[in-house]
Design a protein around this motif. Structure first.
Motif, short mmCIF file in Angstrom:
data_model
loop_
_atom_site.label_atom_id
_atom_site.label_comp_id
_atom_site.label_asym_id
_atom_site.label_seq_id
_atom_site.Cartn_x
_atom_site.Cartn_y
_atom_site.Cartn_z
N UNK A 163 -0.74 -1.27 -18.34
CA UNK A 163 -1.10 -1.25 -16.93
C UNK A 163 -0.40 -2.40 -16.23
N UNK A 164 0.81 -2.19 -15.74
CA UNK A 164 1.57 -3.23 -15.07
C UNK A 164 1.03 -3.47 -13.67
N UNK A 165 1.04 -4.72 -13.25
CA UNK A 165 0.55 -5.08 -11.92
C UNK A 165 1.72 -5.10 -10.95
N UNK A 166 1.56 -4.45 -9.80
CA UNK A 166 2.57 -4.47 -8.75
C UNK A 166 2.56 -5.87 -8.15
N UNK A 167 3.57 -6.68 -8.48
CA UNK A 167 3.53 -8.09 -8.12
C UNK A 167 3.57 -8.33 -6.60
N UNK A 168 4.33 -7.54 -5.89
CA UNK A 168 4.40 -7.74 -4.43
C UNK A 168 3.06 -7.40 -3.78
N UNK A 169 2.49 -6.26 -4.19
CA UNK A 169 1.18 -5.88 -3.66
C UNK A 169 0.13 -6.91 -4.09
N UNK A 170 0.24 -7.38 -5.32
CA UNK A 170 -0.70 -8.38 -5.81
C UNK A 170 -0.64 -9.66 -5.01
N UNK A 171 0.57 -10.12 -4.70
CA UNK A 171 0.69 -11.37 -3.96
C UNK A 171 0.16 -11.23 -2.54
N UNK A 172 0.38 -10.07 -1.93
CA UNK A 172 -0.17 -9.84 -0.58
C UNK A 172 -1.70 -9.91 -0.61
N UNK A 173 -2.31 -9.34 -1.67
CA UNK A 173 -3.76 -9.39 -1.79
C UNK A 173 -4.24 -10.83 -1.96
N UNK A 174 -3.50 -11.62 -2.72
CA UNK A 174 -3.85 -13.02 -2.94
C UNK A 174 -3.73 -13.81 -1.64
N UNK A 175 -2.64 -13.59 -0.91
CA UNK A 175 -2.43 -14.30 0.35
C UNK A 175 -3.52 -13.98 1.36
N UNK A 176 -4.04 -12.75 1.29
CA UNK A 176 -5.11 -12.34 2.21
C UNK A 176 -6.49 -12.66 1.66
N UNK A 177 -6.55 -13.16 0.42
CA UNK A 177 -7.83 -13.42 -0.26
C UNK A 177 -8.72 -12.17 -0.22
N UNK A 178 -8.11 -11.06 -0.56
CA UNK A 178 -8.78 -9.77 -0.46
C UNK A 178 -9.69 -9.54 -1.68
N UNK A 179 -11.00 -9.64 -1.47
CA UNK A 179 -11.97 -9.53 -2.57
C UNK A 179 -12.01 -8.14 -3.18
N UNK A 180 -11.46 -7.14 -2.49
CA UNK A 180 -11.47 -5.79 -3.05
C UNK A 180 -10.67 -5.70 -4.34
N UNK A 181 -9.76 -6.66 -4.54
CA UNK A 181 -8.91 -6.63 -5.73
C UNK A 181 -9.46 -7.49 -6.87
N UNK A 182 -10.57 -8.19 -6.63
CA UNK A 182 -11.17 -8.99 -7.69
C UNK A 182 -11.54 -8.10 -8.86
#
Length: 436
Positions: free
Chosen positions: A1-20
């Protein structure tokens, strides 16, 4: 299960709890891994990497952030979506199978060799079964350290560690703190409970339709075994002993109180209760997909965050479906230490086999003698064929796949337009009140 790094970094920058819980962020400059919504300053893109699980981050040498507690989040919804080997393995590991039966037991339940299971998990998740189990042990140990007054030696063995040294080394490696430091920090936040009783918070992703789950469990409740008011309570048969659980929904979490006869069952009890309440689901993804259908849109709007009722024990769920409640009610064993209205354990397969006929008796007999084993790591197709061979109707089999395995894409009745609801047809069934 590879993580989409660009999408992941956007979620981190937004502190998006939906991805926790859906992936882990690791920071090279600090050696720490975090949940995506960690409140710390967002690290530079070149200094981060992403992992599918905490175990993979730990295996790469990272330790858990003590600020955001990345292990105390809902699990990835991926494991209920996936019926493949990786998904089945993760469900069994979270239930503590590796601690109890080793990698050999895990592989046997999955129907593959140890080598194949290890190779597959390394390729998919970047961590071996032992590394994944180690992360599970560390999380269970932290819960006991922070929520009880148990001696550390007892916690070490209750969590599945082979020695005190292994326990201490793992806690320091994963949490960058000694057991004593973790306990002192927890004492500042809240008092601890006595050994045998654990109070903890079970995280979920919002929204959460607690009322819908309680309504379902109220219709299904077996007196003495379960109790449903504004909260849910029940007895549990666990690998090492018995327990009672009381759960009440709060705005941001589930308050859970467990009374365990054997603390080694803590991790397994928590995993089973999370599955029962479908706490690892991604409700936004489900609601957004189903709300595009005119038939379901008003139902989704009326019950946002609807969850799929799960199961704490595959045998119980199957036999409860096949056997009338009036038969079950007198067959349960007394709970060794009654806990208020909770007085009885769900009947054993042996007791049910001795008091039924036909298909229920055949199924109960097979379970009692070990021929049939219904567990969260079962292969859906194999389980379907096996249950059908005992005379279990296909609709009942689908119901078992839905509840025991958490299969999200099963329709219990033929409904026009149902194909368009995939991969969330199980949730559509719940909205349409087809699950009984």
């Amino acid at each position: 299960m590879l993580v989409d790094t660009e999408r992941g970094y956007r979620a981190v920058a937004a502190r998006d709890a939906r991805f926790d819980g859906q992936f882990i962020l690791a920071v090279r400059t600090t050696g720490i891994y975090c949940r995506p919504s960690c409140p710390a300053t967002t690290p530079k893109r070149r200094n981060v990497e992403f992992y599918a699980t905490a175990a993979a981050a730990q295996a790469a040498g990272y330790r858990a952030c003590r600020r955001c507690l990345p292990d105390a989040v809902p699990g990835s919804p991926e494991w209920n979506l996936r019926a493949d080997l990786a998904g089945r393995a993760m469900r069994l590991i979270s239930d503590g199978v590796v601690e109890r039966e080793g990698v050999t037991g895990l592989a046997t339940r999955l129907g593959y060799s140890e080598r194949h299971v290890t190779r597959m998990l390394m390729a998919e998740l970047g961590a071996s079964p032992l590394a994944l189990a180690r992360a599970h042990r560390a999380h269970s140990a932290r819960l006991l350290i922070e929520t009880t007054n148990m001696p550390f030696a007892d916690i070490a063995f209750a969590s599945g560690f082979a020695s005190i040294r292994q326990f201490n080394d793992t806690i320091r490696a994963v949490f960058a703190a000694t057991p004593t430091q973790l306990r002192v920090g927890a004492h500042r936040r809240r008092p601890t409970a006595a050994a045998g009783k654990v109070s903890l918070r079970l995280a979920f992703r919002k929204p959460f339709d607690a009322a819908g789950l309680l309504d379902f469990f109220r219709r299904e409740a077996l007196p003495g075994v379960e109790s449903v008011t504004d909260r849910y309570a029940r007895t549990l048969r666990l690998p090492h002993g018995t327990a009672t659980a009381r759960l009440i929904s709060m705005p941001d979490h589930i308050d859970c109180t467990l009374r365990l006869s054997d603390m080694r069952d803590l991790g397994s009890a928590v995993a089973r209760l999370r599955r029962l309440f479908d706490l690892d689901a991604d409700p936004c993804a489900v609601d957004e997909a189903l709300a595009t259908d005119p038939q379901l849109a008003p139902l989704v709007a009326n019950r946002p965050g609807l969850r799929l009722p799960g199961s704490v024990d595959g045998t119980e769920t199957l036999l409860k479906t096949l056997v009338p409640q009036e038969t079950l009610i007198n067959l349960g064993d007394p709970l060794p230490q009654p806990d208020g209205e909770l007085t009885t354990l769900f009947p054993t397969a042996k007791a049910i086999a001795e008091n039924t006929t036909g298909t229920p008796q055949a199924v109960a007999t097979a379970i009692a003698n070990g021929t049939l084993d219904i567990h969260v790591g079962s292969d859906p197709q194999t389980l379907t064929e096996t249950l059908n061979s005992y005379g279990v109707k296909q609709k009942t089999t689908n119901y078992i796949l839905m509840r025991v395995l958490g299969a999200p894409d099963i329709m219990l009745s033929e409904t026009a337009g149902s194909e368009s609801w995939s991969p969330w047809r199980s949730y559509a069934s719940m909205h349409l009140d087809q699950i009984h």
